[in-house]
Design a protein around this motif. Structure first.
Motif, short mmCIF file in Angstrom:
data_model
loop_
_atom_site.label_atom_id
_atom_site.label_comp_id
_atom_site.label_asym_id
_atom_site.label_seq_id
_atom_site.Cartn_x
_atom_site.Cartn_y
_atom_site.Cartn_z
N VAL A 216 -3.40 3.87 -2.24
CA VAL A 216 -3.36 2.77 -3.20
C VAL A 216 -2.98 1.49 -2.45
O VAL A 216 -2.05 1.49 -1.64
N SER B 248 0.85 -1.18 0.00
CA SER B 248 0.00 0.00 0.00
C SER B 248 0.89 1.23 0.00
O SER B 248 2.07 1.17 0.30
N LEU C 19 -7.87 1.90 -5.31
CA LEU C 19 -7.42 3.28 -5.17
C LEU C 19 -8.60 4.12 -4.70
O LEU C 19 -9.68 4.05 -5.28
N ARG D 89 -6.78 14.53 -6.11
CA ARG D 89 -5.41 14.31 -6.56
C ARG D 89 -4.66 13.38 -5.61
O ARG D 89 -3.79 12.64 -6.02
N PHE D 90 -4.99 13.44 -4.33
CA PHE D 90 -4.34 12.62 -3.30
C PHE D 90 -5.17 11.36 -3.07
O PHE D 90 -6.38 11.44 -2.85
N ASN D 91 -4.56 10.20 -3.14
CA ASN D 91 -5.26 8.93 -2.94
C ASN D 91 -4.38 7.93 -2.21
O ASN D 91 -3.16 8.05 -2.19
N ASN E 230 -9.62 7.89 -1.93
CA ASN E 230 -9.11 8.91 -1.03
C ASN E 230 -9.59 8.69 0.41
O ASN E 230 -9.40 9.54 1.27
N LEU F 247 0.80 5.87 -1.00
CA LEU F 247 0.10 7.12 -1.27
C LEU F 247 0.35 7.53 -2.71
O LEU F 247 1.40 7.23 -3.27
N SER F 248 -0.60 8.24 -3.28
CA SER F 248 -0.48 8.71 -4.65
C SER F 248 -0.91 10.16 -4.73
O SER F 248 -1.91 10.55 -4.13
N TYR F 249 -0.17 10.97 -5.48
CA TYR F 249 -0.56 12.35 -5.76
C TYR F 249 -0.45 12.55 -7.27
O TYR F 249 0.62 12.35 -7.85
N ALA F 250 -1.56 12.90 -7.91
CA ALA F 250 -1.61 13.00 -9.37
C ALA F 250 -1.75 14.46 -9.81
O ALA F 250 -2.18 15.31 -9.03
#
Length: 90
Positions: A38, A19, A64, A34-36, A66, A21-24
């Motif tokens: 995963v 797992s 995925l 934008r922040f999720n 938030n 964190l994601s920022y797109a």
């Protein structure tokens, strides 16, 4: 994280997961954020072909979302199931 479940000779079955964190640069998915977070879980097979090269195949579930950070109404998620096959260099 990966854990070997069963091994016969140069072939093994494994389970893996992780797992993060994601920022797109744009909201993911549309109307998301934008922040999720995963997460993924998978099960696969790896087989050593030579001393340095192996083959790996896996089926993986991905999630995925938030986690409701902007409220429940703004928490679309992505659930996906995929297969990957590749070479592994030892």
């Amino acid at each position: 994280l990966r854990r070997s479940l069963y091994k016969v000779g140069v072939t093994s079955v494994f389970a893996d997961g992780g797992s993060g964190l994601s920022y797109a640069s744009a909201p993911v998915p549309n109307q998301g954020t934008r922040f999720n977070f995963v997460s993924h879980l998978g099960i696969g097979v790896q087989r050593r072909l030579t001393q340095r090269v192996g083959l790996i195949a896996r089926i993986r579930w991905l999630h995925l979302s938030n986690n409701g950070l902007n409220g429940r109404a703004s928490n679309p998620d992505i659930q996906a199931l995929g297969i990957d096959v590749g070479w592994q260099v030892h």
